[in-house]
Design an enzyme around this catalytic site. Structure first.
Site, PDB file in Angstrom:
ATOM      1  N   GLU A 192       0.815  -1.220   0.000  1.00 28.59           N
ATOM      2  CA  GLU A 192       0.000   0.000   0.000  1.00 28.59           C
ATOM      3  C   GLU A 192       0.848   1.269   0.000  1.00 28.59           C
ATOM      4  OE1 GLU A 192      -2.804  -0.424   3.240  1.00 28.59           O
ATOM      5  OE2 GLU A 192      -4.106  -1.723   2.061  1.00 28.59           O
ATOM      6  N   GLU A 215      -6.438  -7.569  -1.083  1.00 25.86           N
ATOM      7  CA  GLU A 215      -7.060  -7.623   0.235  1.00 25.86           C
ATOM      8  C   GLU A 215      -8.545  -7.333   0.071  1.00 25.86           C
ATOM      9  OE1 GLU A 215      -5.173  -5.047   3.063  1.00 25.86           O
ATOM     10  OE2 GLU A 215      -3.149  -5.658   2.492  1.00 25.86           O
TER      11      GLU A 215
END
Ligand SMILES: [Zn+2]
Ligand SMILES: [Zn+2]
Ligand SMILES: [Zn+2]
Lengths: 652, 652, 652
Positions: free
Chosen positions: B144, B315
């Protein structure tokens, strides 16, 4: 004096071969004054000592050839990048202790003496270089002192300066400890060099500490201005030195700064200022394309007072700006209306900002008289119309003296920011509410400084919320034969920010036999009606003990308006209806003549003419006044954004 | 390609004797991919140089024994504490000048070259250690990028890097001064080493200064990723290198970063993202247990574009999360619905985060497929159902090409954050509104990057608010034979953030004969109706001068939608009704086929199948489409959170 | 014990020749205790070592001559300016890393050992100088520990202290890494000296890291207090050592600090605290002149628990204060009512703050018993009335033991601030809601600390939201024969801030067979009705799996209140109606006697008397209770701000 139009121009932003065409078009519009120079330092001195004044002299030559007068701005608000290399500690520090860096503007600390010398140096060099240019018509010092929160700096330079200033003010540390009440929390100092600035403390500083810091900071702005003024006046005693102040800006004492100015000008952005204000949402929405109807006028009157009777608009909004949260297009005609209203209130010059919209950098979305592609923007035509109308009406002279005056005091603004005691209590909003209530009836108003020595000649004087008396004002009150209105909080402190031993409002009992025992401050959504209808007490209420006559009391029986002879004391802040009721009552008592103005319409008299402006979004019909002999511009039927000028039967 | 399920697993969080049972259960659920490793650096290298890779290889052995493929994440988002001892200046600095310390994650500065070398070192070591492991199925770089506001750092490292970058971009300081318009406020630099970052200034920086800083920062993310990509591809050219991007995150240019990626994945948290979004309260409340119905889809389409056609969900939210202000329980079935919707939009893998809820540390309240006590959470069963349904339907292939495309540009997002000109104007909200209006009709959409060279094959292309043209896009527009919709602000700047000399929208007049003269931006609660009904102009309105045909104008007579042939220009932002009306109008003009979808239901075609998902909180009944030959999963009666898959009569 | 009145007095603020007249008037009012000294350090030691205790001894002489007892406050909350020259690093640092300077008060860091020694030094000197003065009646340590956010400091001293504290707590770094779950994001430390404070991170710290920092900070307050306590008790074992705590303040564990106190006092500002609270607007408005009706009582009961059964009001609001956003005038009679209510809840002394309003410094707008001009303010007369009424009623003894007890735990307050999981979830608001629901029925309540070993003697015990069990409390629960109410979140963490392996509420299944599977937290405007009417679930809802009896469930069928024998578990936070319904239900089940109180009226029993107070803004009529034998003060007709005292037929 015959009023005139001006414009702000940046020759350094455009190819030199555009200058002549630009100047010719300015002259065609009817512009007389062109402000230049104030952001040009990096072009005037690209590296230290490498002076390049030739180009700006050529620009002045071009402007002069077209009959234009130049107002030359000293470039000290935007020192070049190399200056920061030379004086790394010239940068200001914010209240959180962070240095505010180079990359925008106003990147200097008023307390930094090294930069003050640099400002003197470039001012002297420019005075020598252009001071005798035939096109020169005046000077502007710096640009918008204090803009972007730059009056206060929490730097080492400010701390050192503050200590010196305090020592000069108090003489001994014991005197300072006494004045500030430092015994209160063991805050007593042993030496002046222990004193720090009132930021980053555990909780709030002593109010006198905070107030003295603001006084100090204000004095530095005045000192900075004086340096330039002295140089410019020495060179050309005949030309006016002007600074362009701002609207809704109160962080320094403008009266003090203007001690070394000949004219006070201000930068009028009616839409941007309304959008960024704390006015109620409905006002913001209703007037988003016109501006709040009393906001411009209040500042015109204020700056006329600041400028010893002389006032200019140095920057007038011409269309949408770039810096507000919302940037609406003005109603067609507003660029004309705003100019006319400024002239009505005594403006000598209204100068539009700016000539051509810059397609680059921070303000690229700020309209000018020309679009970025050099075609006329709407304000171009409106400015030309104003120029033509000025010639047609031959308006001249000065703003008429009002029969009503209001005292506006910068220190009171600071005092009530330091100690609001009621969240959101605003000194200036309180003053402007009184102003608007008078003006709704077409009453012309003057603003007075708190150092006024006499109120003679006025029928009514209002002192809406003055924190502390001074000797001059006490005498002016004692000697005044007209009607006086003192607002809540007036005289509630000493100059050292303490409660006076006789309690507020601290006047001799032969003037006003009253004491404020305590304050009741509540959420402004919770109003207390006054008896007899017509408004409510709101936000601030004083419990007074008095032998004066109670003219209005609230539903709880607390006195709201009391009077001892012609001296009236208002013991609360009111909602709009109560403020209006009290002003109506005073106007009636003092027998001040009024006008019956349509909603949205406002007026002001200048030397034999009454100028009407219509801030409403629809048409309005004027009621001819008894003292008028007819209209020289417009008619009784005013469209939205309309301007009508009546000739008075006798000169005012 | 046959889509598959995955899960995120942290063997270092659990006793080694749990691993085998965990892997067996994963296989039972039908999971194929397991992401590991990305937070394990302190276990892989507890002190500098003390490499402990044995345990993670054993974990891969265990997973491999159960037929699972490993996606190995480089651990560079969480360097161990000792790294900060080694490189104290690797920590980023926030916009207020405060160093952001160790103790959570992402505690590194993308500009710090020393840390970039450390990242290369550990990546190379891991590539060598596990690159040939038989269970290895792919790589993830870092984790991320940019999360928690980490793209921008105001550190000395960033300042030094920015100066170097600027010198490379502009060559001379004069060119930079010209590009940034530094003459405006004497902001001209003498040397590159005088340039500072655009934070902590007195007021705003020049917009070009700010934009270049964002470009620089974005380039550092890309450079950081490239280091890892080059190492991983060198080791295993056959395996995909993936990064897991985020939703609603635009601080760097994802197209640029993805130049060194094989697949773009994103981390889909529909409920958390909605709770933390600026969506209206009623949308937040109505969809709090489902997520906003077009939000996931938009990102699927965006990341398919970013990933050169290849997209994963790395995710997937499985239940309540921990990090939003409110963390509702999803509607039963949503963990299934979200997976199906992702597959519909082309996802190759949907990987749930995480296998087992961790009972400790920051995310202990974040659900997993298992509860902390190892019992199945609701998503466990939903994942198993999805795996079974994938087998049953035998869905494969790719997302069908849309007939409509929308250009999404990261630099435009930055530009309109730097210069909103209307408080709250949001580029991405504006783009998503156009996206939603198409999708409401069951129209499949592709997202295109601004470097797209041709629009061939699309019926409609929308460029909602692109700040500046580039040559490729100008050519694509000129050559396009379909319907084009350009939104407000498009082409309103040059690449140097200046107003183009021909004014916006800056297209040749043979394409579009129109100029934007000025902007009217107002409080979005004040809408201006368009004539003929059907919506209102809101927030942003352009005053245009045009010879094109005016198709819609507002109540004030300002043109809103103009057209020159098939090229349409929208001169305002609209409320939802106006946006829908304009898209309906274009769909009709371009004759694009549509579906009649029940409220709350959305659809997407993937390789011969149309997948329907019901975001509504109640049941819905599908209208069978002409091109469908029947349902292979579910029926026309869709419950809340229902999924129905139709088979198309002919492959799309 | 016979309750008495006190007042706070600052002889150093007034001319010495005023002291005698002040003391005489205090005695006339009926005051017995005078607190002095706590802000006088700069007068006691103007420069280092220059001790000037003579004047304060003379002040004590004067007070003693009028029969007044002195509570001597150590002046350590306001060290003089020279102290900062001596210990520049004694200043605390805020969470943003900014040093908090001299110029107000509480400018010291609890972690600074050098300053702790200075505090010991001045305490010892004062103990020696005044410890045997005949007027001395007690000691106060420091002043309002923690006020203005001073419990937490992020200084080098705090960092060093925290590392030492952690090493003592955990022994090895491995144990700390395990306890904090540092494996989660590679947050593992190699050595204690790598650990930093949990501020200025990239995102949030591990919750155990944050909680330990709060525990550490709390321990420093306790250690700071112990230093003074030990000195003062050594000098005069017979005199009480007291600290004046605050309302709504929870940043340190007050039970721990009170381990070295004889009496807990608190500073009760009902109006200021309500104005600055997060109570709903309607409560703020309705009670702005009275204070929230249960707020004072809750704190009285809390501090009685903190003070080992002994409680004082060291500062009682007498009129408008200066420090809230709005500062209303109290309803006439409130200064009397607040005192009576405090006595009802067991106060030994109620001491008004302050004797005379100070006309200077920070609190010049804070009322006293005297106005700044030394005339009586309204509270002067109300205090005199209370003194007379105390004599008249001859009230004495102690607050009666309640039949209901509520556990209040400071660590739970911190835990749920660290991890709210639902924006705005407030532990203390949740506890106070339970408290208010009992008190509405005239039920007397005791507060218990979480280290309580037995609940014997209570009919009902509520543990509203305790984050983690300890052994004592588990045993108290297991042994309790009364009705127990456990609130949501209770037992949901271990002492290391991890989810317990058996999941919340983590009790043996023979006590409560239930597991919390997950949490559903939503915007509190979205309530879920409970079945059978009577309230709604709000903000927080737990999905539980249970074999206990479900007594209440919500509209979705989720269990809300379950019971296993007399142990009840509440799986949600409720709106006011639901909280009341549950408490009503428990009261009925446990057969606790109640009163039928008019709205706005509250009551408490002290040693044979029931004191009623009327917080309503109108009159109310009492329903005589069966256990009362008549009124000794007031009647059944209570005016607004009225007090009525009933004599009980038998001693409670
Ligand atoms: Zn009168
Ligand atoms: Zn068309
Ligand atoms: Zn029960």
């Amino acid at each position: 004096m015959t009023p005139a139009l001006g414009v702000c121009y940046y020759p350094e932003h455009w190819p030199e071969d555009w200058w002549d065409r630009d100047a010719a078009r300015m002259a065609e519009v009817g512009i007389k004054f062109v402000r230049i120079g104030e952001f040009a330092w990096s072009k005037l001195e690209p590296t230290p000592g490498d002076l390049r004044f030739d180009w700006i002299i050529r620009a002045m030559d071009v402007l002069g050839r077209h009959g234009l007068k130049v107002v030359f701005g000293t470039p000290t608000a935007t020192p070049p990048r190399w200056m920061v290399d030379k004086h790394p500690d010239m940068l200001a520090v914010d209240a959180n202790g962070r240095k505010k860096g180079f990359g925008s503007r106003r990147h200097y600390d008023f307390s930094h003496l090294g930069y003050r010398e640099e400002a003197a140096r470039i001012t002297q060099l420019l005075a020598d270089a252009v001071g005798n240019h035939p096109a020169l018509g005046g000077w502007q010092t710096d640009n918008e002192y204090g803009c972007h929160g730059t009056t206060y700096s929490y730097s080492p330079a400010a701390e050192a300066g503050f200590r010196t200033w305090l020592e000069a003010r108090y003489g001994t540390i014991a005197a300072l400890n006494e004045a500030w009440g430092n015994v209160f929390w063991s805050m007593e100092y042993n030496r002046f060099d222990q004193i720090e600035l009132p930021n980053l403390l555990v909780c709030e500083a002593a109010p006198a500490h905070d107030l003295d810091f603001r006084r100090y900071a204000s004095d530095q702005v005045a000192a900075f201005n004086k340096v330039q003024y002295d140089i410019l006046k020495a060179k050309r005693p005949d030309l006016p030195v002007i600074h362009n102040f701002m609207g809704r800006y109160t962080e320094f004492d403008h009266y003090d700064v203007a001690e070394t100015l000949d004219v006070a000008s201000w930068d009028a952005y009616p839409l941007g200022h309304l959008a960024m204000s704390d006015e109620p949402e409905d006002v913001k929405h209703h007037y988003m394309r016109q501006g709040e109807p009393d906001y411009q006028a209040f500042h015109h009157d204020l700056y006329r007072a600041v400028g010893h009777g002389r006032m200019w608009i140095m920057e007038q909004q011409p269309g949408p700006v770039n810096w507000a949260n919302f940037n609406p297009d003005p109603l067609p005609g507003m660029a004309r209306l705003w100019a006319w209203e400024a002239f009505a209130h005594g403006a000598e010059v209204v100068s539009y900002f700016r000539w051509r919209q810059a397609p680059f950098a921070q303000e690229q979305m700020h309209a000018g008289l020309l679009r970025p592609d050099s075609e006329p923007a709407p304000a171009y035509h409106e400015a030309a119309q104003v120029a033509q109308e000025l010639r047609q009406t031959a308006i001249a002279g000065k703003a008429a003296k009002g029969r009503v005056a209001i005292v506006f005091d910068y220190q009171s603004e600071w005092a009530w920011q330091i100690q609001p005691q009621a969240k959101g209590f605003s000194h200036s909003a309180h003053v402007r509410a009184v102003y608007a209530a008078f003006r709704k009836h077409g009453v012309d108003i003057d603003i007075l400084s708190p150092s006024t020595k006499s109120f003679a000649g006025y029928d009514i004087v209002a002192i809406p919320a003055l924190f502390a008396w001074n000797d001059a004002l006490r005498e002016a009150i004692a000697d005044f034969e007209g009607h006086l209105l003192l607002g809540p909080r007036s005289g509630s402190k000493t100059q050292n920010f303490a409660i006076p031993s006789a309690l507020a409002p601290d006047l001799p009992s032969n003037l006003l036999d009253a004491k404020v025992l305590r304050i009741d401050s509540v959420d402004p959504t919770l109003e207390v009606e006054v008896r007899g209808g017509g408004g409510a007490v709101r936000h601030w209420r004083e419990r007074i003990e008095t032998r004066a006559e109670v003219e209005i009391e609230d539903a709880d029986g607390w006195p709201v308006l009391i009077a001892q002879g012609k001296l009236h004391y208002l013991a609360a802040s009111g909602n709009k209806a109560l403020t209006q009721r009290i002003i109506d009552y005073l106007i009636a008592e003092a027998d001040v003549p009024t006008l019956l103005l349509p909603a949205g319409v406002r007026s002001r008299v200048r030397d034999g003419f009454r100028i009407y402006v219509n801030y409403g979004s629809g048409a309005a019909t004027l009621n001819p006044a008894a003292d008028e002999s007819g209209y020289v511009l417009g008619t009784a039927e005013m469209p939205a954004a309309g301007v009508t000028v009546a000739k008075l039967a006798k000169a005012s």
